[in-house]
Scaffold this active site. Structure first.
Site, PDB file in Angstrom:
ATOM      1  N   GLN A 131     -14.526  -1.932  -0.814  1.00 34.01           N
ATOM      2  CA  GLN A 131     -15.281  -1.091  -1.741  1.00 34.01           C
ATOM      3  C   GLN A 131     -15.321  -1.749  -3.110  1.00 34.01           C
ATOM      4  O   GLN A 131     -15.992  -1.278  -4.018  1.00 34.01           O
ATOM      5  CB  GLN A 131     -14.605   0.276  -1.889  1.00 34.01           C
ATOM      6  CG  GLN A 131     -14.510   1.057  -0.606  1.00 34.01           C
ATOM      7  CD  GLN A 131     -13.541   2.211  -0.750  1.00 34.01           C
ATOM      8  OE1 GLN A 131     -13.874   3.246  -1.288  1.00 34.01           O
ATOM      9  NE2 GLN A 131     -12.329   2.027  -0.288  1.00 34.01           N
ATOM     10  N   HIS A 189     -19.996  -1.830  -1.806  1.00 32.36           N
ATOM     11  CA  HIS A 189     -20.579  -1.358  -3.074  1.00 32.36           C
ATOM     12  C   HIS A 189     -21.196  -2.491  -3.897  1.00 32.36           C
ATOM     13  O   HIS A 189     -21.330  -2.376  -5.106  1.00 32.36           O
ATOM     14  CB  HIS A 189     -19.515  -0.618  -3.896  1.00 32.36           C
ATOM     15  CG  HIS A 189     -19.106   0.691  -3.293  1.00 32.36           C
ATOM     16  ND1 HIS A 189     -17.862   1.257  -3.453  1.00 32.36           N
ATOM     17  CD2 HIS A 189     -19.795   1.555  -2.501  1.00 32.36           C
ATOM     18  CE1 HIS A 189     -17.808   2.409  -2.794  1.00 32.36           C
ATOM     19  NE2 HIS A 189     -18.960   2.611  -2.214  1.00 32.36           N
ATOM     20  N   CYS A 214     -35.770 -10.981 -14.934  1.00 31.91           N
ATOM     21  CA  CYS A 214     -36.010 -11.747 -13.715  1.00 31.91           C
ATOM     22  C   CYS A 214     -36.930 -12.932 -14.011  1.00 31.91           C
ATOM     23  O   CYS A 214     -38.027 -12.749 -14.531  1.00 31.91           O
ATOM     24  CB  CYS A 214     -36.657 -10.834 -12.677  1.00 31.91           C
ATOM     25  SG  CYS A 214     -37.076 -11.654 -11.145  1.00 31.91           S
ATOM     26  N   CYS A 273     -40.405 -12.146 -12.023  1.00 32.81           N
ATOM     27  CA  CYS A 273     -41.367 -11.070 -12.323  1.00 32.81           C
ATOM     28  C   CYS A 273     -41.130 -10.440 -13.698  1.00 32.81           C
ATOM     29  O   CYS A 273     -41.820  -9.498 -14.057  1.00 32.81           O
ATOM     30  CB  CYS A 273     -41.348 -10.013 -11.226  1.00 32.81           C
ATOM     31  SG  CYS A 273     -39.898  -8.960 -11.273  1.00 32.81           S
ATOM     32  N   GLY A 285      -4.963   0.228  -0.394  1.00 33.12           N
ATOM     33  CA  GLY A 285      -5.269   0.590  -1.776  1.00 33.12           C
ATOM     34  C   GLY A 285      -6.545   1.367  -1.989  1.00 33.12           C
ATOM     35  O   GLY A 285      -7.294   1.079  -2.922  1.00 33.12           O
ATOM     36  N   ASN A 309      -0.371   1.805   0.579  1.00 30.14           N
ATOM     37  CA  ASN A 309      -0.757   2.422  -0.702  1.00 30.14           C
ATOM     38  C   ASN A 309       0.530   2.763  -1.440  1.00 30.14           C
ATOM     39  O   ASN A 309       1.541   3.069  -0.816  1.00 30.14           O
ATOM     40  CB  ASN A 309      -1.588   3.696  -0.445  1.00 30.14           C
ATOM     41  CG  ASN A 309      -2.394   4.119  -1.663  1.00 30.14           C
ATOM     42  OD1 ASN A 309      -1.864   4.186  -2.776  1.00 30.14           O
ATOM     43  ND2 ASN A 309      -3.667   4.423  -1.463  1.00 30.14           N
ATOM     44  N   ALA A 351       0.374  -3.530  -2.592  1.00 27.06           N
ATOM     45  CA  ALA A 351      -0.361  -4.289  -1.572  1.00 27.06           C
ATOM     46  C   ALA A 351       0.271  -5.657  -1.309  1.00 27.06           C
ATOM     47  O   ALA A 351       0.451  -6.058  -0.161  1.00 27.06           O
ATOM     48  CB  ALA A 351      -1.816  -4.449  -2.007  1.00 27.06           C
TER      49      ALA A 351
HETATM   50  P1  NAD Z   1      -9.330   4.616  -6.251  1.00 24.12           P
HETATM   51  O1  NAD Z   1      -9.203   4.253  -7.669  1.00 24.12           O
HETATM   52  O2  NAD Z   1      -9.902   5.927  -5.895  1.00 24.12           O
HETATM   53  O3  NAD Z   1      -7.909   4.492  -5.509  1.00 24.12           O
HETATM   54  C1  NAD Z   1      -7.065   3.384  -5.684  1.00 24.12           C
HETATM   55  C2  NAD Z   1      -5.881   3.563  -4.756  1.00 24.12           C
HETATM   56  O4  NAD Z   1      -5.040   2.430  -4.853  1.00 24.12           O
HETATM   57  C3  NAD Z   1      -5.021   4.788  -5.102  1.00 24.12           C
HETATM   58  O5  NAD Z   1      -4.843   5.551  -3.919  1.00 24.12           O
HETATM   59  C4  NAD Z   1      -3.693   4.183  -5.598  1.00 24.12           C
HETATM   60  O6  NAD Z   1      -2.586   4.957  -5.212  1.00 24.12           O
HETATM   61  C5  NAD Z   1      -3.694   2.835  -4.893  1.00 24.12           C
HETATM   62  N1  NAD Z   1      -2.945   1.768  -5.565  1.00 24.12           N
HETATM   63  C6  NAD Z   1      -2.772   1.562  -6.898  1.00 24.12           C
HETATM   64  N2  NAD Z   1      -2.084   0.427  -7.116  1.00 24.12           N
HETATM   65  C7  NAD Z   1      -1.823  -0.100  -5.903  1.00 24.12           C
HETATM   66  C8  NAD Z   1      -1.152  -1.291  -5.449  1.00 24.12           C
HETATM   67  N3  NAD Z   1      -0.613  -2.171  -6.314  1.00 24.12           N
HETATM   68  N4  NAD Z   1      -1.078  -1.510  -4.131  1.00 24.12           N
HETATM   69  C9  NAD Z   1      -1.604  -0.636  -3.229  1.00 24.12           C
HETATM   70  N5  NAD Z   1      -2.253   0.495  -3.594  1.00 24.12           N
HETATM   71  C10 NAD Z   1      -2.360   0.753  -4.900  1.00 24.12           C
HETATM   72  O7  NAD Z   1     -10.122   3.409  -5.593  1.00 24.12           O
HETATM   73  P2  NAD Z   1     -11.120   3.382  -4.396  1.00 24.12           P
HETATM   74  O8  NAD Z   1     -10.611   4.254  -3.294  1.00 24.12           O
HETATM   75  O9  NAD Z   1     -11.381   1.952  -4.136  1.00 24.12           O
HETATM   76  O10 NAD Z   1     -12.452   4.066  -4.974  1.00 24.12           O
HETATM   77  C11 NAD Z   1     -12.917   3.814  -6.282  1.00 24.12           C
HETATM   78  C12 NAD Z   1     -14.314   3.231  -6.364  1.00 24.12           C
HETATM   79  O11 NAD Z   1     -14.409   2.463  -7.565  1.00 24.12           O
HETATM   80  C13 NAD Z   1     -14.630   2.263  -5.264  1.00 24.12           C
HETATM   81  O12 NAD Z   1     -15.975   2.277  -5.027  1.00 24.12           O
HETATM   82  C14 NAD Z   1     -14.258   0.917  -5.863  1.00 24.12           C
HETATM   83  O13 NAD Z   1     -15.073  -0.130  -5.405  1.00 24.12           O
HETATM   84  C15 NAD Z   1     -14.568   1.085  -7.324  1.00 24.12           C
HETATM   85  N6  NAD Z   1     -13.622   0.251  -8.113  1.00 24.12           N
HETATM   86  C16 NAD Z   1     -13.606  -1.087  -7.895  1.00 24.12           C
HETATM   87  C17 NAD Z   1     -12.711  -1.899  -8.585  1.00 24.12           C
HETATM   88  C18 NAD Z   1     -12.698  -3.365  -8.273  1.00 24.12           C
HETATM   89  O14 NAD Z   1     -13.716  -3.928  -7.901  1.00 24.12           O
HETATM   90  N7  NAD Z   1     -11.563  -4.030  -8.416  1.00 24.12           N
HETATM   91  C19 NAD Z   1     -11.829  -1.337  -9.495  1.00 24.12           C
HETATM   92  C20 NAD Z   1     -11.889   0.036  -9.723  1.00 24.12           C
HETATM   93  C21 NAD Z   1     -12.774   0.824  -8.994  1.00 24.12           C
HETATM   94 ZN    ZN Z   2     -38.066  -9.755 -10.101  1.00 21.80          ZN
END
Ligand code: NAD
Ligand code: ZN
Length: 277
Positions: A101, A119, A179, A182, A219, A245, A264
């Site tokens: 995600q 995403h 772009c 376009c 995570g 998690n 993680a």
């Molecule tokens: P979330 O923020 O809802 O949940 C994050 C989860 O990770 C929590 O359950 C937390 O307990 C856990 N966590 C925190 N630190 C951790 C660690 N060190 N090891 C393991 N687990 C840990 O995130 P989500 O469920 O991914 O949803 C949020 C949305 O926002 C998603 O679409 C995501 O892509 C986006 N997002 C992306 C990024 C990124 O690209 N790095 C960062 C923030 C949010």
């Molecule tokens: Zn274009």
């Protein structure tokens, strides 16, 4: 914890098709905070910066916010040992794909090959009209990309306003890129609220979710839909669910067969030890 790592490794070894499903938690140790919760991005900016209508209403203002709080911190982040373990597992044939995600591109940068970015990705920009995609770096001022602060101890250190007045000037004067084909405005190729999930990512993820017999969830809180359905589909098809998690999630009580409450990188290092041993 040791026992659970062993049990998880055994489950992965015995599985026919293991898939990893990751969320913001796997990148916390790369210095990228989650959006929600203490220290999260939403304490500093409103979630509306990810709404497509806000972007379309004010592309110039949105671009400045996205650049400062989302794109630059993500483009400057580096993979951590958790991403690296997943890349090695794929190389050894122990996992087939990573469905993420996250928009930070860190799985690809760590060497994972079969990555489904549910995403989208901050590494690219897409044209609002002709949908052509371009590498983000091509359109961002080099001094911004080079202002890397290096490894960080605390997540906050990397995501606050960027240091130095030159950098803030560059952001203040930044115009939305257009772009080359376009001339329409480019937007980061991430899925905004109000936008559809890219069709092939959706189809491929749900297909893996139906076919996997071992899903490794890392995570993710499990509250963002439709991504959150992936583990539910896998569980409904009798897959073993291994969850890592630091806190219990929506999945823990409901569908997880093995729940490893740890960071993680620690849990994955523990599992890898038994996979190779
Ligand atoms: P979330 O923020 O809802 O949940 C994050 C989860 O990770 C929590 O359950 C937390 O307990 C856990 N966590 C925190 N630190 C951790 C660690 N060190 N090891 C393991 N687990 C840990 O995130 P989500 O469920 O991914 O949803 C949020 C949305 O926002 C998603 O679409 C995501 O892509 C986006 N997002 C992306 C990024 C990124 O690209 N790095 C960062 C923030 C949010
Ligand atoms: Zn274009």
């Amino acid at each position: 914890m040791k026992e659970k790592n062993y049990e998880a490794a055994l489950t992965i070894k015995e599985a026919r098709l293991t898939i990893a499903f990751t969320g913001a938690g796997i990148s916390v140790e790369s210095g990228i905070p989650p959006f929600r919760g203490p220290g999260g991005l939403y304490e500093r900016v409103s979630p509306s910066i990810f709404e497509i209508d806000s972007f379309l209403d004010d592309p110039a203002g949105s671009w400045k916010m996205l650049l400062e709080y989302v794109l630059l911190p993500l483009l400057r982040a580096r993979p951590n040992p958790a991403h690296e373990v997943l890349a090695r597992m794929e190389e050894k044939g122990l996992i087939k794909a990573v469905i993420t995600q996250n928009i930070d591109g860190l799985h690809r940068r760590a060497g994972s090959r079969n990555v489904i970015e549910f995403h989208g990705t901050a590494d690219e920009l897409e044209c609002l009209r002709c949908r052509t995609t371009y590498p983000a770096e091509k359109f961002l001022p080099v001094p911004l990309l080079k202002s890397s602060p290096g490894p960080v101890e605390k997540p906050e250190a990397q995501t606050g306003p960027l240091p130095g007045s030159d950098v803030s000037d560059l952001i203040r004067n930044f115009e939305p890129p257009r772009c080359p084909r376009c001339k329409s405005i480019l937007k980061p190729a991430i899925v905004f609220f109000g936008e559809r999930i890219p069709e092939s990512a959706l189809a491929r993820s749900f297909d893996y979710a139906r076919k996997t017999d071992c899903l490794l969830i890392i995570g993710t809180s499990g509250v963002v839909y439709p991504a959150a359905m992936i583990p539910q589909i896998a569980a409904a098809n009798n897959a073993q669910i291994i969850e890592i998690n630091t806190e219990p999630s929506e999945y823990t009580e409901a569908i997880s067969s093995i729940f490893i409450q740890a960071k993680a990188s620690e849990a994955l290092a523990g599992i890898e030890h038994y996979l190779t041993g």
